[in-house]
Design a protein around this motif. Structure first.
Motif, PDB file in Angstrom:
ATOM      1  N   ARG A   1       3.778  -9.471  10.894  1.00 43.77           N
ATOM      2  CA  ARG A   1       4.814  -8.875  10.053  1.00 43.77           C
ATOM      3  C   ARG A   1       4.558  -9.190   8.564  1.00 43.77           C
ATOM      4  O   ARG A   1       4.868  -8.405   7.695  1.00 43.77           O
ATOM      5  CB  ARG A   1       6.189  -9.402  10.460  1.00 43.77           C
ATOM      6  CG  ARG A   1       6.619  -9.112  11.882  1.00 43.77           C
ATOM      7  CD  ARG A   1       6.822  -7.616  12.155  1.00 43.77           C
ATOM      8  NE  ARG A   1       5.570  -6.897  12.307  1.00 43.77           N
ATOM      9  CZ  ARG A   1       4.773  -6.989  13.386  1.00 43.77           C
ATOM     10  NH1 ARG A   1       5.092  -7.793  14.380  1.00 43.77           N
ATOM     11  NH2 ARG A   1       3.669  -6.285  13.444  1.00 43.77           N
ATOM     12  N   TYR A   2       3.992 -10.363   8.321  1.00 47.08           N
ATOM     13  CA  TYR A   2       3.650 -10.734   6.944  1.00 47.08           C
ATOM     14  C   TYR A   2       2.574  -9.794   6.399  1.00 47.08           C
ATOM     15  O   TYR A   2       2.656  -9.325   5.255  1.00 47.08           O
ATOM     16  CB  TYR A   2       3.159 -12.180   6.918  1.00 47.08           C
ATOM     17  CG  TYR A   2       2.745 -12.689   5.549  1.00 47.08           C
ATOM     18  CD1 TYR A   2       3.558 -12.529   4.434  1.00 47.08           C
ATOM     19  CD2 TYR A   2       1.532 -13.344   5.376  1.00 47.08           C
ATOM     20  CE1 TYR A   2       3.178 -13.008   3.179  1.00 47.08           C
ATOM     21  CE2 TYR A   2       1.144 -13.825   4.132  1.00 47.08           C
ATOM     22  CZ  TYR A   2       1.968 -13.655   3.044  1.00 47.08           C
ATOM     23  OH  TYR A   2       1.584 -14.125   1.806  1.00 47.08           O
ATOM     24  N   ALA A   3       1.582  -9.480   7.236  1.00 50.74           N
ATOM     25  CA  ALA A   3       0.534  -8.549   6.840  1.00 50.74           C
ATOM     26  C   ALA A   3       1.119  -7.165   6.556  1.00 50.74           C
ATOM     27  O   ALA A   3       0.716  -6.484   5.613  1.00 50.74           O
ATOM     28  CB  ALA A   3      -0.535  -8.462   7.925  1.00 50.74           C
ATOM     29  N   ASP A   4       2.078  -6.739   7.372  1.00 48.79           N
ATOM     30  CA  ASP A   4       2.729  -5.445   7.144  1.00 48.79           C
ATOM     31  C   ASP A   4       3.440  -5.427   5.790  1.00 48.79           C
ATOM     32  O   ASP A   4       3.421  -4.419   5.077  1.00 48.79           O
ATOM     33  CB  ASP A   4       3.735  -5.152   8.254  1.00 48.79           C
ATOM     34  CG  ASP A   4       3.066  -4.841   9.587  1.00 48.79           C
ATOM     35  OD1 ASP A   4       1.867  -4.507   9.574  1.00 48.79           O
ATOM     36  OD2 ASP A   4       3.750  -4.944  10.633  1.00 48.79           O
ATOM     37  N   GLY A   5       4.077  -6.548   5.435  1.00 51.07           N
ATOM     38  CA  GLY A   5       4.754  -6.637   4.144  1.00 51.07           C
ATOM     39  C   GLY A   5       3.775  -6.548   2.991  1.00 51.07           C
ATOM     40  O   GLY A   5       4.047  -5.903   1.972  1.00 51.07           O
ATOM     41  N   LEU A   6       2.610  -7.179   3.155  1.00 51.87           N
ATOM     42  CA  LEU A   6       1.587  -7.111   2.106  1.00 51.87           C
ATOM     43  C   LEU A   6       1.001  -5.707   2.001  1.00 51.87           C
ATOM     44  O   LEU A   6       0.659  -5.250   0.901  1.00 51.87           O
ATOM     45  CB  LEU A   6       0.481  -8.126   2.407  1.00 51.87           C
ATOM     46  CG  LEU A   6       0.870  -9.604   2.274  1.00 51.87           C
ATOM     47  CD1 LEU A   6      -0.280 -10.499   2.735  1.00 51.87           C
ATOM     48  CD2 LEU A   6       1.251  -9.937   0.827  1.00 51.87           C
ATOM     49  N   LEU A   7       0.877  -5.026   3.132  1.00 51.37           N
ATOM     50  CA  LEU A   7       0.357  -3.653   3.104  1.00 51.37           C
ATOM     51  C   LEU A   7       1.323  -2.739   2.351  1.00 51.37           C
ATOM     52  O   LEU A   7       0.897  -1.876   1.576  1.00 51.37           O
ATOM     53  CB  LEU A   7       0.152  -3.138   4.527  1.00 51.37           C
ATOM     54  CG  LEU A   7      -0.414  -1.709   4.623  1.00 51.37           C
ATOM     55  CD1 LEU A   7      -1.778  -1.628   3.959  1.00 51.37           C
ATOM     56  CD2 LEU A   7      -0.510  -1.269   6.084  1.00 51.37           C
ATOM     57  N   LYS A   8       2.607  -2.929   2.572  1.00 49.92           N
ATOM     58  CA  LYS A   8       3.596  -2.137   1.832  1.00 49.92           C
ATOM     59  C   LYS A   8       3.497  -2.427   0.340  1.00 49.92           C
ATOM     60  O   LYS A   8       3.579  -1.511  -0.491  1.00 49.92           O
ATOM     61  CB  LYS A   8       5.015  -2.450   2.316  1.00 49.92           C
ATOM     62  CG  LYS A   8       6.083  -1.644   1.588  1.00 49.92           C
ATOM     63  CD  LYS A   8       7.478  -2.015   2.038  1.00 49.92           C
ATOM     64  CE  LYS A   8       8.518  -1.150   1.338  1.00 49.92           C
ATOM     65  NZ  LYS A   8       8.428  -1.222  -0.140  1.00 49.92           N
ATOM     66  N   LEU A   9       3.298  -3.697   0.005  1.00 50.92           N
ATOM     67  CA  LEU A   9       3.148  -4.062  -1.398  1.00 50.92           C
ATOM     68  C   LEU A   9       1.942  -3.363  -2.006  1.00 50.92           C
ATOM     69  O   LEU A   9       2.012  -2.858  -3.132  1.00 50.92           O
ATOM     70  CB  LEU A   9       2.989  -5.581  -1.528  1.00 50.92           C
ATOM     71  CG  LEU A   9       2.644  -6.105  -2.932  1.00 50.92           C
ATOM     72  CD1 LEU A   9       3.750  -5.776  -3.923  1.00 50.92           C
ATOM     73  CD2 LEU A   9       2.383  -7.609  -2.889  1.00 50.92           C
ATOM     74  N   ARG A  10       0.844  -3.322  -1.260  1.00 50.47           N
ATOM     75  CA  ARG A  10      -0.347  -2.677  -1.804  1.00 50.47           C
ATOM     76  C   ARG A  10      -0.133  -1.175  -1.970  1.00 50.47           C
ATOM     77  O   ARG A  10      -0.572  -0.576  -2.953  1.00 50.47           O
ATOM     78  CB  ARG A  10      -1.561  -2.916  -0.905  1.00 50.47           C
ATOM     79  CG  ARG A  10      -2.815  -2.439  -1.632  1.00 50.47           C
ATOM     80  CD  ARG A  10      -4.097  -2.760  -0.996  1.00 50.47           C
ATOM     81  NE  ARG A  10      -5.157  -2.551  -1.973  1.00 50.47           N
ATOM     82  CZ  ARG A  10      -6.402  -2.268  -1.639  1.00 50.47           C
ATOM     83  NH1 ARG A  10      -6.753  -2.171  -0.378  1.00 50.47           N
ATOM     84  NH2 ARG A  10      -7.303  -2.081  -2.576  1.00 50.47           N
ATOM     85  N   ALA A  11       0.544  -0.554  -1.014  1.00 53.33           N
ATOM     86  CA  ALA A  11       0.834   0.872  -1.133  1.00 53.33           C
ATOM     87  C   ALA A  11       1.704   1.140  -2.355  1.00 53.33           C
ATOM     88  O   ALA A  11       1.470   2.097  -3.105  1.00 53.33           O
ATOM     89  CB  ALA A  11       1.527   1.373   0.134  1.00 53.33           C
ATOM     90  N   ASP A  12       2.708   0.291  -2.570  1.00 56.41           N
ATOM     91  CA  ASP A  12       3.575   0.438  -3.741  1.00 56.41           C
ATOM     92  C   ASP A  12       2.771   0.266  -5.030  1.00 56.41           C
ATOM     93  O   ASP A  12       2.965   1.009  -6.006  1.00 56.41           O
ATOM     94  CB  ASP A  12       4.697  -0.597  -3.710  1.00 56.41           C
ATOM     95  CG  ASP A  12       5.700  -0.350  -2.593  1.00 56.41           C
ATOM     96  OD1 ASP A  12       5.718   0.776  -2.058  1.00 56.41           O
ATOM     97  OD2 ASP A  12       6.460  -1.275  -2.256  1.00 56.41           O
ATOM     98  N   THR A  13       1.870  -0.708  -5.039  1.00 56.69           N
ATOM     99  CA  THR A  13       1.073  -0.992  -6.226  1.00 56.69           C
ATOM    100  C   THR A  13       0.139   0.163  -6.545  1.00 56.69           C
ATOM    101  O   THR A  13       0.031   0.593  -7.699  1.00 56.69           O
ATOM    102  CB  THR A  13       0.244  -2.277  -6.028  1.00 56.69           C
ATOM    103  OG1 THR A  13       1.130  -3.376  -5.767  1.00 56.69           O
ATOM    104  CG2 THR A  13      -0.579  -2.596  -7.258  1.00 56.69           C
ATOM    105  N   ILE A  14      -0.527   0.683  -5.520  1.00 53.19           N
ATOM    106  CA  ILE A  14      -1.438   1.812  -5.729  1.00 53.19           C
ATOM    107  C   ILE A  14      -0.661   3.048  -6.146  1.00 53.19           C
ATOM    108  O   ILE A  14      -1.080   3.786  -7.050  1.00 53.19           O
ATOM    109  CB  ILE A  14      -2.251   2.082  -4.439  1.00 53.19           C
ATOM    110  CG1 ILE A  14      -3.320   0.998  -4.279  1.00 53.19           C
ATOM    111  CG2 ILE A  14      -2.889   3.471  -4.474  1.00 53.19           C
ATOM    112  CD1 ILE A  14      -4.157   1.136  -3.027  1.00 53.19           C
ATOM    113  N   GLY A  15       0.478   3.296  -5.517  1.00 58.23           N
ATOM    114  CA  GLY A  15       1.280   4.456  -5.884  1.00 58.23           C
ATOM    115  C   GLY A  15       1.675   4.429  -7.342  1.00 58.23           C
ATOM    116  O   GLY A  15       1.546   5.431  -8.064  1.00 58.23           O
ATOM    117  N   LEU A  16       2.142   3.282  -7.811  1.00 56.38           N
ATOM    118  CA  LEU A  16       2.569   3.140  -9.203  1.00 56.38           C
ATOM    119  C   LEU A  16       1.380   3.212 -10.158  1.00 56.38           C
ATOM    120  O   LEU A  16       1.379   4.007 -11.106  1.00 56.38           O
ATOM    121  CB  LEU A  16       3.297   1.813  -9.386  1.00 56.38           C
ATOM    122  CG  LEU A  16       3.732   1.465 -10.810  1.00 56.38           C
ATOM    123  CD1 LEU A  16       4.827   2.414 -11.272  1.00 56.38           C
ATOM    124  CD2 LEU A  16       4.227   0.020 -10.888  1.00 56.38           C
TER     125      LEU A  16
END
Length: 346
Positions: A232-247
């Motif tokens: 679940r921690y990895a999933d949270g980091l993946l969401k963070l990366r998606a948000d970072t790339i999107g922005l």
């Protein structure tokens, strides 16, 4: 009575239009990779000690990120069209209106897209392979069997969504190290180490009670639970990366297209470079950069860069070649203005 939108309002509308699409394109690329993984092939290669073959079997192809390329292209072209549409009417010496258009086939536009996309996708895939190699080597060295080692990297198939969750695919090398350290902390049984895990911002807080109980008991978290927690921690980091790339990619595309749109009109002779100035516009944030706050309102001629307090020359926010300390998470933009007196004299 209709109110004229401010430059910031227009820019915010563009961001809200394109940023979700760029973010989703990255997520879809990762889901495309994980959904086509055949775990048996990876395990077979790991059983032979063939880590290169295991990585190859994951099919981390640059082609999987074509949707991300297209989303960035859409943001880039959308920004270019919006820029020329917002330009005030330009007129020639006879008073006739000059027609201005965004040219997506312009050499500078094509070069930016090609160079930017190639660097982005190549970087993602290259960094991804490094992170995966490290995780595979670490897992096997730790004594994990090939199946457990492979699953820790590619994730488990959820019985609810049917998709793989909790793996490392999509994470950066640094994020992969975060997951590995979190696993060590949870398995350590050391109160200080377990508390370190509870300080991780992207953890799934639903498991905090389990970790607190382990601290009170002075025991490590059970291995099976550690797999769930780190997943679940990895999933949270993946969401963070998606948000970072999107922005980041949206701001980069919009910033580049605005600058190139003005450059196109200057090259056509419709507008004089000496008649254009640009101003730095800082967007207030919870953890904003002090340097960018200090640059608020800085005005420079079109063909000159802004200058950050640390001396960094920045052609425009998110311009190519600008250090990540000035781009990652930055929400600044440049506002271009035309001096009609200077244009008329010209």
């Amino acid at each position: 009575m209709l109110q004229r939108l401010t430059p910031r309002q227009r820019f915010d509308i563009l961001v809200s239009q394109f940023e979700p699409a760029v973010r989703q394109a990255f997520i879809e690329a990762i889901e495309d990779i994980t959904s086509n993984i055949v775990l048996r092939r990876i395990v077979e290669r790991l059983e032979r000690g063939d880590i290169n073959g295991a990585i190859s079997a994951m099919n981390l192809d640059e082609a999987a990120f074509r949707p991300l390329d297209e989303a960035i292209r859409a943001a880039f072209n959308g920004g270019g069209v919006a820029t020329v549409d917002a330009m005030p009417a330009l007129r020639d010496p006879s008073g006739h209106r000059i027609v201005v258009r965004w040219d997506a086939r312009n050499l500078a536009a094509e070069q930016w897209l090609q160079t930017h996309s190639a660097r982005l996708v190549t970087g993602i895939v290259s960094d991804q392979k490094i992170a995966i190699r490290s995780a595979l080597e670490t897992g096997l060295a730790r004594g994990d069997n090939p199946i457990k080692t492979a699953v820790a990297v590619v994730g488990r198939v959820s019985t609810v969504t049917g998709r793989r969750e909790g793996g490392l695919i999509g994470l950066t090398t640094v994020q992969g190290e975060y997951v590995a350290r979190a696993r060590q902390e949870l398995l350590s049984g050391e109160p200080d180490q377990l508390r370190n895990y509870l300080a991780r911002g992207r953890r799934d807080k639903r498991f905090d009670k389990t970790v607190v109980a382990a601290i009170e008991a002075g025991k490590p978290v059970p291995a099976a639970m550690v797999d769930r927690i780190t997943g679940r921690y990895a999933d949270g980091l993946l969401k963070l990366r998606a948000d970072t790339i999107g922005l980041h990619e949206t701001f980069a595309a919009l910033g580049a297209s605005k600058d190139i749109a003005f450059r196109q009109q200057i090259e056509k002779g419709s507008l004089g470079a000496d008649a254009v100035t640009k101003g730095w516009k800082h967007t207030p944030q919870k953890h904003g950069r002090e340097q960018h706050e200090a640059m608020q309102g800085q005005m420079v001629p079109f063909d000159q860069p802004f200058t950050a307090p640390d001396g960094t020359a920045i052609q425009y926010p998110h311009a190519p070649g600008v250090p990540t300390r000035h781009t990652l998470g930055c929400k600044c933009f440049a506002e271009y203005k035309i001096d009609f007196v200077a244009q008329l004299v010209r």
